[in-house]
Write a protein that holds these residues in place. Structure first.
Motif, PDB file in Angstrom:
ATOM      1  N   THR A  93      -4.898 -26.575   4.306  1.00  0.00           N
ATOM      2  CA  THR A  93      -4.668 -27.981   3.984  1.00  0.00           C
ATOM      3  C   THR A  93      -4.488 -28.804   5.251  1.00  0.00           C
ATOM      4  OG1 THR A  93      -3.627 -27.387   1.886  1.00  0.00           O
ATOM      5  CG2 THR A  93      -3.188 -29.595   2.733  1.00  0.00           C
ATOM      6  N   TRP A  94      -3.713 -28.271   6.201  1.00  0.00           N
ATOM      7  CA  TRP A  94      -3.524 -28.969   7.472  1.00  0.00           C
ATOM      8  C   TRP A  94      -4.841 -29.066   8.237  1.00  0.00           C
ATOM      9  CZ3 TRP A  94       0.442 -31.885   8.228  1.00  0.00           C
ATOM     10  CH2 TRP A  94       1.676 -31.577   7.645  1.00  0.00           C
ATOM     11  N   LEU A  95      -5.607 -27.987   8.253  1.00  0.00           N
ATOM     12  CA  LEU A  95      -6.879 -28.003   8.962  1.00  0.00           C
ATOM     13  C   LEU A  95      -7.865 -28.969   8.303  1.00  0.00           C
ATOM     14  CD1 LEU A  95      -7.389 -24.205   9.784  1.00  0.00           C
ATOM     15  CD2 LEU A  95      -6.796 -26.053  11.373  1.00  0.00           C
ATOM     16  N   SER A  96      -7.854 -29.008   6.975  1.00  0.00           N
ATOM     17  CA  SER A  96      -8.723 -29.937   6.253  1.00  0.00           C
ATOM     18  C   SER A  96      -8.382 -31.378   6.603  1.00  0.00           C
ATOM     19  CB  SER A  96      -8.589 -29.710   4.750  1.00  0.00           C
ATOM     20  OG  SER A  96      -9.338 -30.662   4.022  1.00  0.00           O
ATOM     21  N   SER A  97      -7.093 -31.702   6.585  1.00  0.00           N
ATOM     22  CA  SER A  97      -6.675 -33.075   6.905  1.00  0.00           C
ATOM     23  C   SER A  97      -6.996 -33.426   8.354  1.00  0.00           C
ATOM     24  CB  SER A  97      -5.178 -33.244   6.642  1.00  0.00           C
ATOM     25  OG  SER A  97      -4.412 -32.396   7.476  1.00  0.00           O
ATOM     26  N   LEU A  98      -6.863 -32.435   9.254  1.00  0.00           N
ATOM     27  CA  LEU A  98      -7.182 -32.683  10.662  1.00  0.00           C
ATOM     28  C   LEU A  98      -8.667 -32.953  10.847  1.00  0.00           C
ATOM     29  CD1 LEU A  98      -6.348 -32.781  13.628  1.00  0.00           C
ATOM     30  CD2 LEU A  98      -6.691 -30.289  13.737  1.00  0.00           C
ATOM     31  N   PHE A  99      -9.506 -32.162  10.172  1.00  0.00           N
ATOM     32  CA  PHE A  99     -10.955 -32.356  10.264  1.00  0.00           C
ATOM     33  C   PHE A  99     -11.340 -33.736   9.745  1.00  0.00           C
ATOM     34  CE2 PHE A  99     -15.243 -32.067   8.463  1.00  0.00           C
ATOM     35  CZ  PHE A  99     -15.949 -31.593   9.566  1.00  0.00           C
ATOM     36  N   ILE A 100     -10.751 -34.137   8.637  1.00  0.00           N
ATOM     37  CA  ILE A 100     -11.049 -35.449   8.057  1.00  0.00           C
ATOM     38  C   ILE A 100     -10.612 -36.560   9.005  1.00  0.00           C
ATOM     39  CG2 ILE A 100     -10.416 -37.030   6.185  1.00  0.00           C
ATOM     40  CD1 ILE A 100     -10.221 -34.539   4.369  1.00  0.00           C
ATOM     41  N   PHE A 101      -9.414 -36.427   9.575  1.00  0.00           N
ATOM     42  CA  PHE A 101      -8.906 -37.441  10.507  1.00  0.00           C
ATOM     43  C   PHE A 101      -9.821 -37.576  11.719  1.00  0.00           C
ATOM     44  CE2 PHE A 101      -6.492 -38.469  14.336  1.00  0.00           C
ATOM     45  CZ  PHE A 101      -5.934 -39.689  13.976  1.00  0.00           C
ATOM     46  N   ALA A 174      -5.528 -39.092   5.150  1.00  0.00           N
ATOM     47  CA  ALA A 174      -6.183 -37.793   5.333  1.00  0.00           C
ATOM     48  C   ALA A 174      -5.368 -36.678   4.690  1.00  0.00           C
ATOM     49  CB  ALA A 174      -6.389 -37.513   6.817  1.00  0.00           C
ATOM     50  N   LEU A 175      -4.048 -36.729   4.811  1.00  0.00           N
ATOM     51  CA  LEU A 175      -3.192 -35.721   4.182  1.00  0.00           C
ATOM     52  C   LEU A 175      -3.285 -35.796   2.658  1.00  0.00           C
ATOM     53  CD1 LEU A 175       0.004 -35.893   6.438  1.00  0.00           C
ATOM     54  CD2 LEU A 175      -1.499 -33.910   6.129  1.00  0.00           C
ATOM     55  N   SER A 176      -3.313 -36.990   2.108  1.00  0.00           N
ATOM     56  CA  SER A 176      -3.415 -37.158   0.655  1.00  0.00           C
ATOM     57  C   SER A 176      -4.733 -36.594   0.139  1.00  0.00           C
ATOM     58  CB  SER A 176      -3.300 -38.635   0.284  1.00  0.00           C
ATOM     59  OG  SER A 176      -2.072 -39.183   0.700  1.00  0.00           O
ATOM     60  N   VAL A 177      -5.813 -36.856   0.870  1.00  0.00           N
ATOM     61  CA  VAL A 177      -7.116 -36.325   0.486  1.00  0.00           C
ATOM     62  C   VAL A 177      -7.116 -34.803   0.558  1.00  0.00           C
ATOM     63  CG1 VAL A 177      -9.544 -36.182   1.169  1.00  0.00           C
ATOM     64  CG2 VAL A 177      -8.399 -38.394   1.114  1.00  0.00           C
ATOM     65  N   ALA A 178      -6.486 -34.238   1.595  1.00  0.00           N
ATOM     66  CA  ALA A 178      -6.437 -32.784   1.751  1.00  0.00           C
ATOM     67  C   ALA A 178      -5.651 -32.135   0.611  1.00  0.00           C
ATOM     68  CB  ALA A 178      -5.809 -32.422   3.100  1.00  0.00           C
ATOM     69  N   VAL A 179      -4.569 -32.760   0.185  1.00  0.00           N
ATOM     70  CA  VAL A 179      -3.806 -32.248  -0.959  1.00  0.00           C
ATOM     71  C   VAL A 179      -4.670 -32.263  -2.219  1.00  0.00           C
ATOM     72  CG1 VAL A 179      -1.870 -32.757  -2.515  1.00  0.00           C
ATOM     73  CG2 VAL A 179      -1.539 -32.845  -0.033  1.00  0.00           C
ATOM     74  N   PHE A 180      -5.429 -33.326  -2.394  1.00  0.00           N
ATOM     75  CA  PHE A 180      -6.339 -33.441  -3.527  1.00  0.00           C
ATOM     76  C   PHE A 180      -7.387 -32.318  -3.506  1.00  0.00           C
ATOM     77  CE2 PHE A 180     -10.269 -35.386  -5.324  1.00  0.00           C
ATOM     78  CZ  PHE A 180      -9.825 -35.625  -6.610  1.00  0.00           C
ATOM     79  N   ILE A 181      -7.965 -32.068  -2.340  1.00  0.00           N
ATOM     80  CA  ILE A 181      -8.967 -31.005  -2.195  1.00  0.00           C
ATOM     81  C   ILE A 181      -8.342 -29.646  -2.487  1.00  0.00           C
ATOM     82  CG2 ILE A 181     -10.455 -29.810  -0.527  1.00  0.00           C
ATOM     83  CD1 ILE A 181     -10.832 -32.536   0.860  1.00  0.00           C
ATOM     84  N   PHE A 201     -15.505 -35.838   2.011  1.00  0.00           N
ATOM     85  CA  PHE A 201     -14.534 -36.893   2.291  1.00  0.00           C
ATOM     86  C   PHE A 201     -14.522 -37.275   3.774  1.00  0.00           C
ATOM     87  CE2 PHE A 201     -12.727 -35.535  -1.797  1.00  0.00           C
ATOM     88  CZ  PHE A 201     -12.473 -36.770  -2.368  1.00  0.00           C
ATOM     89  N   ALA A 202     -14.805 -36.315   4.634  1.00  0.00           N
ATOM     90  CA  ALA A 202     -14.814 -36.601   6.067  1.00  0.00           C
ATOM     91  C   ALA A 202     -16.023 -37.430   6.474  1.00  0.00           C
ATOM     92  CB  ALA A 202     -14.784 -35.294   6.854  1.00  0.00           C
TER      93      ALA A 202
END
Length: 565
Positions: A93-101, A174-181, A201-202
């Motif tokens: 989840t953290w890595l997903s949010s980081l990639f999106i950011f 980005a964190l909200s989107v990662a939680v959703f994913i 999303f990214a």
């Protein structure tokens, strides 16, 4: 096959036919209005539109009937109660949010300190001149003010403060989107889907633009994502999930954000609560889960309303005029005046001009009601409702076609999946669109008096993003262009809802009700804007996947005895 159809099958096919007929009717009508500027609703026109729409609706119902053998599978048992989470979710989840950011960061470099468009100057005006009002969420205004002052105190630069505000907004989104994913993955159990959604999303360009835009809709979107994710977790993973208390907090926080950051957010929650109460009555075996959702929905609503009240009082925010709610009626009356002023009596014109100032009445624009509604005298309407209700109904009786055309003119962009007229909402009187005011607005509207400067950190990226937005590139890519047309999302939601109910998974309409009811509030607004549809854009993948999981043929998880209807 027809002889084997049951009552439920017929109801579903009729539903598909009606939805498709409405889609075609709105599409034909709004397209004709955009092309010709006016529609004369003669008997021939009505019969032609109705006939074509019904014919296509019948074809859609027949096609739906051919899919019934597949859809008769009961789908998955709810809740799923998965225990084998084979992806380390917190880490991913953290890595997903980081990639999106990181994928969105070039937009930050292009529009540093922020893409201050839409209503941005209104936020600055309120806290700089201590003139707060509740037209915009006070919570968002105070957040902008906090970073504005941090920039002044720590860096002697208001611009840096706003830049920090934008970075924080990007991180939270980005964190909200990662939680959703993550939630979608936990339900669907496909690793490829986790990475596909992260990439979607990214790389979706609209997400990058919106992440750096100063607008209340970003935090409202966060609330939608969190609430939607939490409801899905409860319905699909039930009470077995180890972190159910964290999930409950996420739902309450999400609903609170929905109420606090958009005034129409409260209607979304009330609609969802209505559906929850119906499900509580119907689905007896799921009452424990639904009752918890009901309790947390009520708590989130109360907390949100309380926070709004506290912030309004703390800032002494002024109550704004209620003219927004009269956007459609004002536009309909203005259209009647625009096309039939010579036919109206002097008495009728006097009555009209007591509720709409003449200076705005004659600024009628087919695509938006914002020019007319800006000078609606709502005080008169609210204090003499019978008088002006009669005026409205009398004009409706005399000019029903103009009322219909006014409705289609404003909201065609929300109802027609092929309509792109909303792109030209900001065009000037000579038919030219000013730079930076296209469908994706990239204009910097904050004036020098607020001492915030538009200073891109990369001129080449700024030129690239501006070129993409100002030339409407997103509408020129086949198939993908539909992702940017607001009218697509209404019909996707309606078809998905019908399938869920047919599959005996009507309980899944609880999270969908949040999104769908928000769409309905658009029909009270003055215009079509991409930022309005943004929360729905990011939630729609969840609605589609929710529908697909309920129709998939996974025999290991099918349980006919635990049908939800």
């Amino acid at each position: 096959m027809v002889s084997k159809l049951k009552k439920r099958d017929y109801i579903f096919l009729i539903y598909v036919g009606i939805v498709t007929a409405l889609l075609i009717a709105f599409s034909l009508s709004s397209s004709a209005l955009e092309r010709d500027g006016d529609i004369l609703w003669t008997k021939g026109r009505i019969l032609w539109t109705t006939g074509i729409s019904l014919a296509v609706g019948i074809v859609a119902a027949v096609i739906g009937g051919l899919s019934l053998p597949y859809m008769k599978q009961k789908g998955v048992k709810l809740p799923l109660n998965h225990t084998d989470i084979d992806v380390p979710l917190p880490k991913w989840t953290w890595l997903s949010s980081l990639f999106i950011f990181v994928a969105w960061f070039p937009a930050f470099l292009a529009y540093y300190p922020s893409l201050c468009s839409y209503d941005s100057e209104g936020f600055f005006y309120q806290f700089v001149y201590n003139a707060y009002n509740n037209h915009h969420p006070i919570a968002y205004t105070l957040m902008v003010e906090l970073f504005y002052n941090i920039g002044d105190v720590l860096f002697d630069s208001y611009t840096i403060g706003i830049g920090l505000f934008t970075l924080a907004q990007m991180i939270f989104l980005a964190l909200s989107v990662a939680v959703f994913i993550r939630t979608i993955y936990m339900i669907y159990r496909k690793k490829w889907l986790f990475f596909f959604l992260t990439a979607l999303f990214a790389l979706h360009p609209m997400n990058a633009y919106m992440s750096v835009t100063m607008t209340k809709d970003i935090y409202f979107t966060m609330g939608m994502l969190l609430a939607f994710s939490s409801m899905l977790m409860k319905l699909f993973l039930g009470e077995q999930t180890k972190a159910k208390w964290k999930n409950s907090i996420m739902l309450i926080v999400g609903l609170t954000l929905i109420v606090v950051f958009r005034s129409n957010g409260r209607y979304c929650i009330l609609a969802a609560l209505f559906i929850e109460i119906i499900c509580l009555w119907i689905y007896k075996t799921k009452r424990k889960v639904v009752l918890r959702v009901v309790a947390e929905t009520v708590l989130g609503f109360i907390l949100g309303m309380a926070l709004v009240s506290v912030l309004d009082k703390a800032t002494n925010a002024q109550e704004v005029d209620k003219r927004e709610m009269f956007s459609l009626p004002a536009q309909q009356i203005a259209r009647v005046v625009h096309f039939h002023e010579e036919e109206l009596s002097e008495e009728t014109m006097q009555q009209i001009q007591t509720v709409i100032w003449p200076s705005s009445l004659y600024l009628y624009n087919q695509r938006t009601a914002r020019f007319v509604k800006q000078d609606v005298i709502s005080y008169e309407i609210l204090h003499y409702p019978k008088k002006y209700g009669k005026l409205y109904l009398d004009l409706l009786k005399e000019y029903p076609g103009d009322y219909v055309n006014a409705f289609l003119g404003i909201y065609g962009g929300f109802l027609n999946p092929w309509d792109t007229s909303h792109v030209r909402i900001n065009e000037e009187t000579n038919g030219v669109l000013p730079d930076d005011f296209h469908y994706i607005q990239t204009a910097f509207t904050v004036t020098d008096r607020f001492m915030v400067d538009s200073t891109p950190l990369s001129e080449s990226l700024h030129d690239l993003y501006d070129w993409y937005a100002n030339h409407d590139i997103y509408l020129k890519v086949p198939i993908l262009s539909f992702l940017f047309v607001p009218g697509v999302y209404l019909w996707v939601m309606l078809y998905c809802f019908g399938i869920l109910v047919y599959q005996r998974k009507g309980i899944c309409s609880i999270p969908c009700a949040l999104v769908f009811s928000y769409f309905l509030t658009f029909l009270l607004g003055p215009t079509v804007q991409l930022r309005y549809i943004f929360p729905i854009m990011v939630c729609t993948p969840g609605i589609i996947l929710l529908t697909l999981i309920c129709v998939r043929r996974d025999k290991d998880e099918i349980n006919h005895s635990d049908s939800l209807l």
